[in-house]
Write a protein that holds these residues in place. Structure first.
Motif, PDB file in Angstrom:
ATOM      1  N   MET A   1      10.921  -6.236  -5.348  1.00 36.13           N
ATOM      2  CA  MET A   1       9.830  -6.188  -6.309  1.00 36.13           C
ATOM      3  C   MET A   1       9.938  -7.325  -7.330  1.00 36.13           C
ATOM      4  SD  MET A   1       8.039  -3.436  -5.383  1.00 36.13           S
ATOM      5  CE  MET A   1       7.021  -3.072  -6.775  1.00 36.13           C
ATOM      6  N   GLU A   2      10.914  -8.206  -7.184  1.00 31.02           N
ATOM      7  CA  GLU A   2      11.122  -9.277  -8.144  1.00 31.02           C
ATOM      8  C   GLU A   2       9.901 -10.170  -8.373  1.00 31.02           C
ATOM      9  OE1 GLU A   2      13.978 -13.136  -8.621  1.00 31.02           O
ATOM     10  OE2 GLU A   2      14.856 -11.314  -7.805  1.00 31.02           O
ATOM     11  N   PRO A   3       9.129 -10.526  -7.339  1.00 27.20           N
ATOM     12  CA  PRO A   3       8.004 -11.429  -7.610  1.00 27.20           C
ATOM     13  C   PRO A   3       6.818 -10.762  -8.321  1.00 27.20           C
ATOM     14  CG  PRO A   3       8.068 -10.879  -5.281  1.00 27.20           C
ATOM     15  CD  PRO A   3       9.296 -10.283  -5.913  1.00 27.20           C
ATOM     16  N   ILE A   4       6.815  -9.433  -8.441  1.00 25.11           N
ATOM     17  CA  ILE A   4       5.669  -8.716  -9.008  1.00 25.11           C
ATOM     18  C   ILE A   4       5.591  -8.944 -10.520  1.00 25.11           C
ATOM     19  CG2 ILE A   4       4.562  -6.463  -9.321  1.00 25.11           C
ATOM     20  CD1 ILE A   4       4.789  -7.503  -6.365  1.00 25.11           C
ATOM     21  N   LYS A   5       4.397  -9.363 -10.977  1.00 30.77           N
ATOM     22  CA  LYS A   5       4.147  -9.574 -12.408  1.00 30.77           C
ATOM     23  C   LYS A   5       3.275  -8.460 -12.993  1.00 30.77           C
ATOM     24  CE  LYS A   5       5.874 -13.846 -12.642  1.00 30.77           C
ATOM     25  NZ  LYS A   5       7.122 -13.814 -11.963  1.00 30.77           N
ATOM     26  N   ARG A   6       2.441  -7.846 -12.154  1.00 36.53           N
ATOM     27  CA  ARG A   6       1.547  -6.791 -12.637  1.00 36.53           C
ATOM     28  C   ARG A   6       1.107  -5.939 -11.448  1.00 36.53           C
ATOM     29  NH1 ARG A   6      -4.020  -8.308 -11.809  1.00 36.53           N
ATOM     30  NH2 ARG A   6      -4.042 -10.383 -10.913  1.00 36.53           N
ATOM     31  N   PHE A   7       0.588  -4.759 -11.761  1.00 35.15           N
ATOM     32  CA  PHE A   7       0.011  -3.907 -10.719  1.00 35.15           C
ATOM     33  C   PHE A   7      -1.083  -3.049 -11.335  1.00 35.15           C
ATOM     34  CE2 PHE A   7       3.465  -1.430 -12.438  1.00 35.15           C
ATOM     35  CZ  PHE A   7       2.999  -0.133 -12.458  1.00 35.15           C
ATOM     36  N   TYR A   8      -1.958  -2.561 -10.461  1.00 37.40           N
ATOM     37  CA  TYR A   8      -3.070  -1.728 -10.904  1.00 37.40           C
ATOM     38  C   TYR A   8      -3.522  -0.860  -9.743  1.00 37.40           C
ATOM     39  CZ  TYR A   8      -5.564  -5.688  -8.784  1.00 37.40           C
ATOM     40  OH  TYR A   8      -5.996  -6.665  -7.930  1.00 37.40           O
ATOM     41  N   GLU A   9      -4.304   0.178 -10.069  1.00 34.97           N
ATOM     42  CA  GLU A   9      -4.815   1.104  -9.063  1.00 34.97           C
ATOM     43  C   GLU A   9      -6.333   0.984  -8.990  1.00 34.97           C
ATOM     44  OE1 GLU A   9      -3.536   5.463  -8.015  1.00 34.97           O
ATOM     45  OE2 GLU A   9      -4.916   5.507  -9.720  1.00 34.97           O
ATOM     46  N   ILE A  10      -6.846   1.020  -7.772  1.00 32.80           N
ATOM     47  CA  ILE A  10      -8.293   1.002  -7.541  1.00 32.80           C
ATOM     48  C   ILE A  10      -8.686   2.355  -6.970  1.00 32.80           C
ATOM     49  CG2 ILE A  10     -10.154  -0.054  -6.216  1.00 32.80           C
ATOM     50  CD1 ILE A  10      -8.472  -2.651  -6.246  1.00 32.80           C
ATOM     51  N   ARG A  11      -9.712   2.966  -7.581  1.00 35.20           N
ATOM     52  CA  ARG A  11     -10.259   4.246  -7.137  1.00 35.20           C
ATOM     53  C   ARG A  11     -11.761   4.080  -6.958  1.00 35.20           C
ATOM     54  NH1 ARG A  11      -7.679   8.772 -11.143  1.00 35.20           N
ATOM     55  NH2 ARG A  11      -5.503   8.172 -10.920  1.00 35.20           N
ATOM     56  N   PRO A  12     -12.205   3.719  -5.766  1.00 37.26           N
ATOM     57  CA  PRO A  12     -13.654   3.539  -5.569  1.00 37.26           C
ATOM     58  C   PRO A  12     -14.414   4.826  -5.859  1.00 37.26           C
ATOM     59  CG  PRO A  12     -12.415   2.624  -3.737  1.00 37.26           C
ATOM     60  CD  PRO A  12     -11.441   3.400  -4.569  1.00 37.26           C
ATOM     61  N   SER A  13     -15.570   4.678  -6.462  1.00 41.31           N
ATOM     62  CA  SER A  13     -16.376   5.848  -6.813  1.00 41.31           C
ATOM     63  C   SER A  13     -17.098   6.439  -5.616  1.00 41.31           C
ATOM     64  CB  SER A  13     -17.390   5.475  -7.899  1.00 41.31           C
ATOM     65  OG  SER A  13     -18.229   4.448  -7.429  1.00 41.31           O
ATOM     66  N   SER A  14     -17.169   5.670  -4.518  1.00 43.67           N
ATOM     67  CA  SER A  14     -17.920   6.120  -3.347  1.00 43.67           C
ATOM     68  C   SER A  14     -17.394   5.425  -2.090  1.00 43.67           C
ATOM     69  CB  SER A  14     -19.405   5.771  -3.536  1.00 43.67           C
ATOM     70  OG  SER A  14     -20.111   5.874  -2.340  1.00 43.67           O
ATOM     71  N   THR A  15     -17.545   6.096  -0.966  1.00 41.15           N
ATOM     72  CA  THR A  15     -17.196   5.463   0.314  1.00 41.15           C
ATOM     73  C   THR A  15     -18.263   4.463   0.735  1.00 41.15           C
ATOM     74  OG1 THR A  15     -18.229   7.257   1.556  1.00 41.15           O
ATOM     75  CG2 THR A  15     -15.853   7.450   1.123  1.00 41.15           C
ATOM     76  N   GLU A  16     -19.370   4.422   0.037  1.00 43.57           N
ATOM     77  CA  GLU A  16     -20.451   3.468   0.325  1.00 43.57           C
ATOM     78  C   GLU A  16     -20.182   2.099  -0.316  1.00 43.57           C
ATOM     79  OE1 GLU A  16     -23.798   4.478   1.625  1.00 43.57           O
ATOM     80  OE2 GLU A  16     -22.887   6.343   2.291  1.00 43.57           O
ATOM     81  N   THR A  17     -19.270   2.059  -1.275  1.00 43.44           N
ATOM     82  CA  THR A  17     -18.994   0.831  -2.011  1.00 43.44           C
ATOM     83  C   THR A  17     -18.120  -0.112  -1.197  1.00 43.44           C
ATOM     84  OG1 THR A  17     -19.121   2.019  -4.104  1.00 43.44           O
ATOM     85  CG2 THR A  17     -18.003  -0.114  -4.129  1.00 43.44           C
ATOM     86  N   ILE A  18     -18.582  -1.338  -1.036  1.00 41.07           N
ATOM     87  CA  ILE A  18     -17.782  -2.385  -0.403  1.00 41.07           C
ATOM     88  C   ILE A  18     -17.371  -3.349  -1.505  1.00 41.07           C
ATOM     89  CG2 ILE A  18     -17.781  -4.330   1.212  1.00 41.07           C
ATOM     90  CD1 ILE A  18     -19.846  -2.717   2.857  1.00 41.07           C
ATOM     91  N   ARG A  19     -16.077  -3.553  -1.638  1.00 47.53           N
ATOM     92  CA  ARG A  19     -15.566  -4.472  -2.664  1.00 47.53           C
ATOM     93  C   ARG A  19     -15.117  -5.747  -1.946  1.00 47.53           C
ATOM     94  NH1 ARG A  19     -11.664  -2.866  -7.673  1.00 47.53           N
ATOM     95  NH2 ARG A  19     -11.035  -4.960  -8.233  1.00 47.53           N
ATOM     96  N   ALA A  20     -15.996  -6.742  -1.957  1.00 47.84           N
ATOM     97  CA  ALA A  20     -15.713  -7.979  -1.229  1.00 47.84           C
ATOM     98  C   ALA A  20     -16.579  -9.089  -1.793  1.00 47.84           C
ATOM     99  CB  ALA A  20     -16.008  -7.804   0.257  1.00 47.84           C
ATOM    100  N   TRP A  21     -16.208 -10.236  -1.570  1.00 47.67           N
ATOM    101  CA  TRP A  21     -14.944 -10.858  -1.232  1.00 47.67           C
ATOM    102  C   TRP A  21     -14.309 -11.425  -2.492  1.00 47.67           C
ATOM    103  CZ3 TRP A  21     -13.070 -10.508   3.618  1.00 47.67           C
ATOM    104  CH2 TRP A  21     -13.951 -10.250   4.644  1.00 47.67           C
ATOM    105  N   GLN A  22     -12.997 -11.298  -2.649  1.00 48.27           N
ATOM    106  CA  GLN A  22     -12.258 -11.903  -3.745  1.00 48.27           C
ATOM    107  C   GLN A  22     -11.038 -12.569  -3.144  1.00 48.27           C
ATOM    108  OE1 GLN A  22     -10.820  -9.260  -6.788  1.00 48.27           O
ATOM    109  NE2 GLN A  22     -10.010 -10.920  -8.016  1.00 48.27           N
ATOM    110  N   GLY A  23     -10.886 -13.873  -3.429  1.00 48.02           N
ATOM    111  CA  GLY A  23      -9.778 -14.606  -2.843  1.00 48.02           C
ATOM    112  C   GLY A  23      -9.019 -15.448  -3.843  1.00 48.02           C
ATOM    113  N   HIS A  24      -7.856 -15.887  -3.395  1.00 47.61           N
ATOM    114  CA  HIS A  24      -6.974 -16.715  -4.214  1.00 47.61           C
ATOM    115  C   HIS A  24      -6.291 -17.738  -3.312  1.00 47.61           C
ATOM    116  CE1 HIS A  24      -7.461 -13.839  -7.481  1.00 47.61           C
ATOM    117  NE2 HIS A  24      -7.304 -12.890  -6.560  1.00 47.61           N
TER     118      HIS A  24
END
Length: 119
Positions: A1-24
């Motif tokens: 876990m050494e390279p980890i700087k942050r973390f978060y949780e995602i809880r979509p409000s619906s199964t209809e929601t598509i969360r895309a596209w996000q890149g790095h």
């Protein structure tokens, strides 16, 4: 876990929601499903952060029933959809929020053809 700087949780409000596209191009993320399941698509990026349509989209299923961590290195955009209500996705990152914002490339969900599973 050494390279980890942050973390978060995602809880979509619906199964209809598509969360895309996000890149790095630089940031690496790790995805872990803690509840329910998700379909996740990964899209390779060009060196200037645009969708690389000459390469194939990679698809994965993450489920809390078969735990695994999906590593998404820099050079990819990700998109996902919850396959069940109340699904949760834990995301780990190796850069700060400020660094992530400076390495952020976004596209609409229909920018490229991707299979988001049955709705």
């Amino acid at each position: 876990m050494e390279p980890i700087k942050r973390f978060y949780e995602i809880r979509p409000s619906s199964t209809e929601t598509i969360r895309a596209w996000q890149g790095h191009l630089i940031e690496t993320k790790w995805f872990y499903c803690t509840a329910g399941s998700f379909v996740m698509n990964l899209l390779p990026l060009t060196e200037n952060g645009q969708p690389n349509t000459s390469l194939k989209i990679e698809q994965y299923y993450l489920t809390s029933d078969e735990p695994l961590v999906l590593k998404v290195p820099g050079g990819y955009a990700s998109g996902f959809r919850a396959m069940e209500n109340n699904a949760k996705l834990l995301v780990f990152s190796d850069v700060s929020l400020g660094a992530s914002k400076n390495d952020d490339f976004r596209f609409p969900e229909n920018a490229v053809g991707a299979d988001w599973g049955e709705m």
